[in-house]
Design a protein around this motif. Sequence first.
Motif, PDB file in Angstrom:
ATOM      1  N   PHE A 110       0.828  -1.201   0.000  1.00  0.00           N
ATOM      2  CA  PHE A 110       0.000   0.000   0.000  1.00  0.00           C
ATOM      3  C   PHE A 110       0.860   1.248   0.000  1.00  0.00           C
ATOM      4  CE2 PHE A 110      -3.397   2.798   0.938  1.00  0.00           C
ATOM      5  CZ  PHE A 110      -3.016   3.612   1.994  1.00  0.00           C
ATOM      6  N   VAL A 111       0.415   2.266  -0.757  1.00  0.00           N
ATOM      7  CA  VAL A 111       1.087   3.556  -0.775  1.00  0.00           C
ATOM      8  C   VAL A 111       0.170   4.652  -0.223  1.00  0.00           C
ATOM      9  CG1 VAL A 111       2.152   5.315  -2.225  1.00  0.00           C
ATOM     10  CG2 VAL A 111       2.514   2.892  -2.746  1.00  0.00           C
ATOM     11  N   ALA A 112      -1.015   4.791  -0.825  1.00  0.00           N
ATOM     12  CA  ALA A 112      -1.920   5.871  -0.416  1.00  0.00           C
ATOM     13  C   ALA A 112      -3.335   5.543  -0.887  1.00  0.00           C
ATOM     14  CB  ALA A 112      -1.469   7.197  -1.004  1.00  0.00           C
ATOM     15  N   ALA A 113      -4.311   6.168  -0.240  1.00  0.00           N
ATOM     16  CA  ALA A 113      -5.702   5.983  -0.645  1.00  0.00           C
ATOM     17  C   ALA A 113      -6.470   7.268  -0.396  1.00  0.00           C
ATOM     18  CB  ALA A 113      -6.347   4.827   0.109  1.00  0.00           C
ATOM     19  N   ILE A 114      -7.582   7.419  -1.135  1.00  0.00           N
ATOM     20  CA  ILE A 114      -8.389   8.633  -1.035  1.00  0.00           C
ATOM     21  C   ILE A 114      -9.856   8.263  -1.174  1.00  0.00           C
ATOM     22  CG2 ILE A 114      -8.210   9.094  -3.526  1.00  0.00           C
ATOM     23  CD1 ILE A 114      -7.972  12.102  -2.780  1.00  0.00           C
ATOM     24  N   SER A 115     -10.694   8.957  -0.424  1.00  0.00           N
ATOM     25  CA  SER A 115     -12.123   8.700  -0.470  1.00  0.00           C
ATOM     26  C   SER A 115     -12.732   9.212  -1.771  1.00  0.00           C
ATOM     27  CB  SER A 115     -12.804   9.370   0.721  1.00  0.00           C
ATOM     28  OG  SER A 115     -12.610  10.780   0.647  1.00  0.00           O
ATOM     29  N   TRP A 116     -13.992   8.854  -2.004  1.00  0.00           N
ATOM     30  CA  TRP A 116     -14.642   9.237  -3.256  1.00  0.00           C
ATOM     31  C   TRP A 116     -14.709  10.744  -3.428  1.00  0.00           C
ATOM     32  CZ3 TRP A 116     -18.919  12.315  -3.368  1.00  0.00           C
ATOM     33  CH2 TRP A 116     -19.585  12.501  -2.147  1.00  0.00           C
ATOM     34  N   SER A 117     -14.825  11.469  -2.317  1.00  0.00           N
ATOM     35  CA  SER A 117     -14.942  12.922  -2.387  1.00  0.00           C
ATOM     36  C   SER A 117     -13.590  13.621  -2.366  1.00  0.00           C
ATOM     37  CB  SER A 117     -15.771  13.422  -1.203  1.00  0.00           C
ATOM     38  OG  SER A 117     -15.060  13.213   0.003  1.00  0.00           O
ATOM     39  N   GLY A 118     -12.559  12.883  -1.983  1.00  0.00           N
ATOM     40  CA  GLY A 118     -11.252  13.508  -1.793  1.00  0.00           C
ATOM     41  C   GLY A 118     -11.055  14.073  -0.402  1.00  0.00           C
ATOM     42  N   GLY A 119     -12.077  13.956   0.434  1.00  0.00           N
ATOM     43  CA  GLY A 119     -11.997  14.564   1.749  1.00  0.00           C
ATOM     44  C   GLY A 119     -11.216  13.768   2.777  1.00  0.00           C
ATOM     45  N   SER A 120     -10.923  12.527   2.479  1.00  0.00           N
ATOM     46  CA  SER A 120     -10.185  11.675   3.401  1.00  0.00           C
ATOM     47  C   SER A 120      -9.064  10.971   2.653  1.00  0.00           C
ATOM     48  CB  SER A 120     -11.129  10.643   4.027  1.00  0.00           C
ATOM     49  OG  SER A 120     -10.419   9.746   4.853  1.00  0.00           O
ATOM     50  N   THR A 121      -7.878  11.035   3.233  1.00  0.00           N
ATOM     51  CA  THR A 121      -6.732  10.362   2.635  1.00  0.00           C
ATOM     52  C   THR A 121      -5.976   9.604   3.712  1.00  0.00           C
ATOM     53  OG1 THR A 121      -5.303  12.297   2.952  1.00  0.00           O
ATOM     54  CG2 THR A 121      -6.436  12.111   0.832  1.00  0.00           C
ATOM     55  N   ASN A 122      -5.255   8.581   3.301  1.00  0.00           N
ATOM     56  CA  ASN A 122      -4.302   7.955   4.209  1.00  0.00           C
ATOM     57  C   ASN A 122      -3.099   7.449   3.425  1.00  0.00           C
ATOM     58  OD1 ASN A 122      -5.798   5.877   3.096  1.00  0.00           O
ATOM     59  ND2 ASN A 122      -6.121   4.794   5.002  1.00  0.00           N
ATOM     60  N   TYR A 123      -1.994   7.318   4.149  1.00  0.00           N
ATOM     61  CA  TYR A 123      -0.713   7.039   3.532  1.00  0.00           C
ATOM     62  C   TYR A 123       0.050   5.982   4.315  1.00  0.00           C
ATOM     63  CZ  TYR A 123      -1.450  11.503   1.147  1.00  0.00           C
ATOM     64  OH  TYR A 123      -1.965  12.525   0.383  1.00  0.00           O
ATOM     65  N   ALA A 124       0.890   5.263   3.582  1.00  0.00           N
ATOM     66  CA  ALA A 124       1.868   4.419   4.252  1.00  0.00           C
ATOM     67  C   ALA A 124       2.867   5.314   4.973  1.00  0.00           C
ATOM     68  CB  ALA A 124       2.592   3.553   3.223  1.00  0.00           C
ATOM     69  N   ASP A 125       3.352   4.864   6.108  1.00  0.00           N
ATOM     70  CA  ASP A 125       4.283   5.674   6.892  1.00  0.00           C
ATOM     71  C   ASP A 125       5.508   6.069   6.078  1.00  0.00           C
ATOM     72  OD1 ASP A 125       3.734   3.960  10.079  1.00  0.00           O
ATOM     73  OD2 ASP A 125       2.632   5.581   9.091  1.00  0.00           O
ATOM     74  N   SER A 126       5.930   5.188   5.191  1.00  0.00           N
ATOM     75  CA  SER A 126       7.169   5.425   4.449  1.00  0.00           C
ATOM     76  C   SER A 126       7.065   6.580   3.448  1.00  0.00           C
ATOM     77  CB  SER A 126       7.582   4.154   3.709  1.00  0.00           C
ATOM     78  OG  SER A 126       6.576   3.759   2.782  1.00  0.00           O
ATOM     79  N   VAL A 127       5.844   6.992   3.109  1.00  0.00           N
ATOM     80  CA  VAL A 127       5.690   8.052   2.107  1.00  0.00           C
ATOM     81  C   VAL A 127       5.071   9.323   2.676  1.00  0.00           C
ATOM     82  CG1 VAL A 127       5.466   6.299   0.315  1.00  0.00           C
ATOM     83  CG2 VAL A 127       3.406   7.367   1.255  1.00  0.00           C
ATOM     84  N   LYS A 128       4.657   9.287   3.916  1.00  0.00           N
ATOM     85  CA  LYS A 128       4.036  10.480   4.518  1.00  0.00           C
ATOM     86  C   LYS A 128       4.965  11.671   4.435  1.00  0.00           C
ATOM     87  CE  LYS A 128       0.906   8.283   7.821  1.00  0.00           C
ATOM     88  NZ  LYS A 128       0.644   7.988   9.239  1.00  0.00           N
ATOM     89  N   GLY A 129       4.415  12.796   4.018  1.00  0.00           N
ATOM     90  CA  GLY A 129       5.186  14.018   3.903  1.00  0.00           C
ATOM     91  C   GLY A 129       5.908  14.167   2.578  1.00  0.00           C
ATOM     92  N   ARG A 130       5.960  13.090   1.784  1.00  0.00           N
ATOM     93  CA  ARG A 130       6.616  13.163   0.477  1.00  0.00           C
ATOM     94  C   ARG A 130       5.650  12.921  -0.682  1.00  0.00           C
ATOM     95  NH1 ARG A 130      10.213   9.519  -0.978  1.00  0.00           N
ATOM     96  NH2 ARG A 130       9.404   7.870   0.382  1.00  0.00           N
ATOM     97  N   PHE A 131       4.666  12.068  -0.466  1.00  0.00           N
ATOM     98  CA  PHE A 131       3.695  11.734  -1.505  1.00  0.00           C
ATOM     99  C   PHE A 131       2.344  12.365  -1.159  1.00  0.00           C
ATOM    100  CE2 PHE A 131       5.566   7.419  -3.125  1.00  0.00           C
ATOM    101  CZ  PHE A 131       6.816   8.019  -3.257  1.00  0.00           C
ATOM    102  N   THR A 132       1.607  12.764  -2.194  1.00  0.00           N
ATOM    103  CA  THR A 132       0.275  13.315  -2.013  1.00  0.00           C
ATOM    104  C   THR A 132      -0.681  12.678  -3.009  1.00  0.00           C
ATOM    105  OG1 THR A 132       1.180  15.437  -1.298  1.00  0.00           O
ATOM    106  CG2 THR A 132      -1.138  15.390  -1.962  1.00  0.00           C
TER     107      THR A 132
END
Length: 123
Positions: A47-69
């Motif tokens: 897993f790298v990242a995920a986003i809700s249907w609206s874009g209002g919720s996101t989550n990231y793998a710890d290894s990419v937080k702060g670098r990937f959007t």
Amino acid sequence: QLQLVESGGGLVQAGGSLRLSCAASGRTFSSYAMGWFRQAPGKEREFVAAISWSGGSTNYADSVKGRFTISRDNAKNTAYLQMNNLFPENTAVYYCAARRGLPSPAEYNYDYWGRGTQVTVSS
């Protein structure tokens, strides 16, 4: 069926940036949460990242937080993964995936997958 096509991969030097795109067609894109996953040579897909249907919720793998959007534009039926400050260990095939419901870090929750785009980070 929802078809997903990734693009934007390539070769970049360490410290550089890439933006991946995932273009969707076939069904109502805005009905789906989107995820990005990657698979490095000899490793399992992760897993790298995920986003809700609206874009209002996101989550990231710890290894990419702060670098990937992760982001999405429902009017364009496209999801994105902006990757900054890339490391050689980020080299992998990057896949986008879609699922109904909440965004999830578990790949078994996703119903539709693209074929992937290669990202290679040189040192």
